[in-house]
Write a protein that holds these residues in place. Sequence first.
Motif, PDB file in Angstrom:
ATOM      1  N   GLN A 279      -9.231  -4.983  -0.224  1.00 20.89           N
ATOM      2  CA  GLN A 279      -8.436  -4.336   0.883  1.00 20.89           C
ATOM      3  C   GLN A 279      -8.468  -2.683   0.715  1.00 20.89           C
ATOM      4  O   GLN A 279      -8.558  -2.264  -0.261  1.00 20.89           O
ATOM      5  CB  GLN A 279      -6.887  -4.781   0.544  1.00 20.89           C
ATOM      6  CG  GLN A 279      -6.641  -6.258   0.858  1.00 20.89           C
ATOM      7  CD  GLN A 279      -5.404  -6.556   0.257  1.00 20.89           C
ATOM      8  OE1 GLN A 279      -4.479  -5.774   0.145  1.00 20.89           O
ATOM      9  NE2 GLN A 279      -5.139  -8.079   0.215  1.00 20.89           N
TER      10      GLN A 279
ATOM     11  N   ARG B  44      -6.648   0.700   2.353  1.00 15.90           N
ATOM     12  CA  ARG B  44      -5.412   0.613   3.018  1.00 15.90           C
ATOM     13  C   ARG B  44      -5.058   2.202   2.771  1.00 15.90           C
ATOM     14  O   ARG B  44      -5.426   2.871   1.965  1.00 15.90           O
ATOM     15  CB  ARG B  44      -4.301   0.061   1.992  1.00 15.90           C
ATOM     16  CG  ARG B  44      -2.788   0.104   2.635  1.00 15.90           C
ATOM     17  CD  ARG B  44      -2.161  -0.906   1.845  1.00 15.90           C
ATOM     18  NE  ARG B  44      -0.554  -0.971   2.701  1.00 15.90           N
ATOM     19  CZ  ARG B  44       0.451  -1.694   2.059  1.00 15.90           C
ATOM     20  NH1 ARG B  44       0.359  -2.096   0.643  1.00 15.90           N
ATOM     21  NH2 ARG B  44       1.468  -2.014   2.799  1.00 15.90           N
ATOM     22  N   TYR B  45      -4.335   2.647   4.173  1.00 17.06           N
ATOM     23  CA  TYR B  45      -3.652   3.945   4.480  1.00 17.06           C
ATOM     24  C   TYR B  45      -4.905   4.979   4.970  1.00 17.06           C
ATOM     25  O   TYR B  45      -6.088   4.617   4.705  1.00 17.06           O
ATOM     26  CB  TYR B  45      -3.034   4.456   3.409  1.00 17.06           C
ATOM     27  CG  TYR B  45      -1.752   3.753   2.791  1.00 17.06           C
ATOM     28  CD1 TYR B  45      -0.819   3.405   3.698  1.00 17.06           C
ATOM     29  CD2 TYR B  45      -1.649   3.030   1.829  1.00 17.06           C
ATOM     30  CE1 TYR B  45       0.256   2.624   3.503  1.00 17.06           C
ATOM     31  CE2 TYR B  45      -0.531   2.461   1.332  1.00 17.06           C
ATOM     32  CZ  TYR B  45       0.387   2.184   2.271  1.00 17.06           C
ATOM     33  OH  TYR B  45       1.477   1.381   1.865  1.00 17.06           O
TER      34      TYR B  45
ATOM     35  N   ARG C  32      -6.158  -2.042   6.165  1.00 16.59           N
ATOM     36  CA  ARG C  32      -4.700  -2.086   6.179  1.00 16.59           C
ATOM     37  C   ARG C  32      -4.225  -0.578   6.647  1.00 16.59           C
ATOM     38  O   ARG C  32      -4.373   0.037   6.041  1.00 16.59           O
ATOM     39  CB  ARG C  32      -3.983  -2.705   5.253  1.00 16.59           C
ATOM     40  CG  ARG C  32      -4.378  -4.402   4.892  1.00 16.59           C
ATOM     41  CD  ARG C  32      -3.781  -4.448   3.902  1.00 16.59           C
ATOM     42  NE  ARG C  32      -2.301  -4.710   3.682  1.00 16.59           N
ATOM     43  CZ  ARG C  32      -1.367  -4.938   2.849  1.00 16.59           C
ATOM     44  NH1 ARG C  32      -1.871  -4.968   1.483  1.00 16.59           N
ATOM     45  NH2 ARG C  32      -0.237  -4.699   2.912  1.00 16.59           N
ATOM     46  N   ASN C  33      -3.453  -0.564   7.410  1.00 15.83           N
ATOM     47  CA  ASN C  33      -2.505   0.778   7.733  1.00 15.83           C
ATOM     48  C   ASN C  33      -3.436   1.813   8.060  1.00 15.83           C
ATOM     49  O   ASN C  33      -3.316   2.997   7.352  1.00 15.83           O
ATOM     50  CB  ASN C  33      -1.707   0.900   6.421  1.00 15.83           C
ATOM     51  CG  ASN C  33      -0.647  -0.178   6.388  1.00 15.83           C
ATOM     52  OD1 ASN C  33      -0.753  -0.998   5.366  1.00 15.83           O
ATOM     53  ND2 ASN C  33       0.542  -0.207   7.154  1.00 15.83           N
TER      54      ASN C  33
ATOM     55  N   ASN D 167      -6.508   2.073  -2.256  1.00 19.04           N
ATOM     56  CA  ASN D 167      -5.175   2.668  -1.948  1.00 19.04           C
ATOM     57  C   ASN D 167      -5.164   4.239  -1.575  1.00 19.04           C
ATOM     58  O   ASN D 167      -5.448   4.741  -2.873  1.00 19.04           O
ATOM     59  CB  ASN D 167      -4.309   2.309  -2.781  1.00 19.04           C
ATOM     60  CG  ASN D 167      -2.960   2.730  -2.227  1.00 19.04           C
ATOM     61  OD1 ASN D 167      -2.491   3.323  -1.376  1.00 19.04           O
ATOM     62  ND2 ASN D 167      -1.844   2.890  -3.456  1.00 19.04           N
TER      63      ASN D 167
END
Length: 493
Positions: free
Chosen positions: A377, A379-380, A399-400, A358
């Motif tokens: 995962q 993400r960002y 993701r994102n 993250n």
Amino acid sequence: MKRGVRRGLLLAAVPALAGLAVAAAGLLYLQDKGITPRALAPYVEKRAAGHNEIITGTGNWLGAALRGLDRGDPTRYALPALKVGAQPVPVPAAEATADAVKLVRSVPEAQRAFAQAVSGDIIRFAPGVYRITAPLAATRPGVAGVPIVVRAERPGSVVLEVANSVGIVVAAPYWRFENLEIRGACARAGACEHAFHVVGKGAHFVARNNRILDFNAHFKINGNRNGFPDHGVIEANTLSNTAPRRTSNPVTPIDLVAASDWTIRANLITDFVKAQGDRISYGAFAKGAAARTVFERNVVLCEQKLQGMPGQRVGLSFGGGGTGRQYCRDGRCITEHEAGIMRANLVAACSDAGVYVNSAAGSRLVDNTLLDTAGVQVRYPESSAELDGNLIDGPVTSRNGGLLRLGDNRSSSVAAMYAGLHPQRGLFAAPDAFDLRWDGEPPRRTTRTSSVDLCGARRPATQAYGAFEDFAACLLAPTAVSSAGTAPNSTAH
């Protein structure tokens, strides 16, 4: 065939074809977003809750069916004795003069020894059970090469029962803790926050071969206005809980915020279920603009004895759930973490991602094995992760705007999971019962990315995918297990 019959068949086929098209579109969407059955199940149940019995019952049935496709039936098993985690053989004592050894037989004696400690002291607890009702404060500094050591002579011979929110506060550099058993013993279990709070100037902290039970965050590490406790080592400890943590506070056995250059190695982390609040918990994370954390050769079992509980449990993470700016090392958390490495870890039995990246830049995930998790995962846009040599029973998902660089890995598709297919899990004899012998020859790579595997064995030139070559090398010999000491029944005051 008469025209009317053909027309009737075509009309009957239209809804079926439309249903198949919708199902295919839905599956493509789930694949694209990396939404696994275990992630979809609680969403379905939540949307169905509060309606009539038919809708609620259907939602619960569908949630259970999705979990069954993804995770199979829950299996109770006895965890074998591993070479990872706290060991029955003690960390040997450093050489010291007789004057340097401070033998303590009571909590007041321990408090005085901590308050008067000087570099080179060895504070040795006599066998017994010690009830800690106020934190032991490590505020006197050791020096490089000559730390202050707190230890038991034999694992299991000393138990610190912490009836306070924090057991030991380390706010000075070069303290080392060995061979201790520390148990949360608060009247309200969720009030036991930390066995260790390493803070401010508590740099070069070391914890080896300790068994720590029943805390929200067994190790809490963070900076303050006095500085940041960098360069720590958490090695060969067993961290677990005997019951779900009834708290809305963070539940993460290793909770590292804004400290850099930590090594977290060869620990066994199990059963970190958060029963209240958002019900999201992690085995370990590093965040808060931290840097260069290394997670290597750890075994993380999100659910070992505590199975089937509501909530989301993540194995390892760079970035965790994010950090408030006031707690960030740089005051902003432009990235939650930089230049982290996860290497040769085994992560299993998680209701959510095995690894979650993250807002963490320059992350490297190498030679890890993930079983019965929602995969990896990333993400960002601040996140970038390089993956190589991993064996992942689940998908790898961006993701994102997270950036992925995929090398040679083995993973599973989301579509396969909805079909109940788990090709990576099928490589092992009985993974649901933690029998991780290879079912046949292991899949091998043409290159080597690690020199040592999870079990401490040397890697061959054509190494197996994932964390280990032969899981039997991770099992502790029965003679070593039988020689382990047990905790005393007497209580020291």
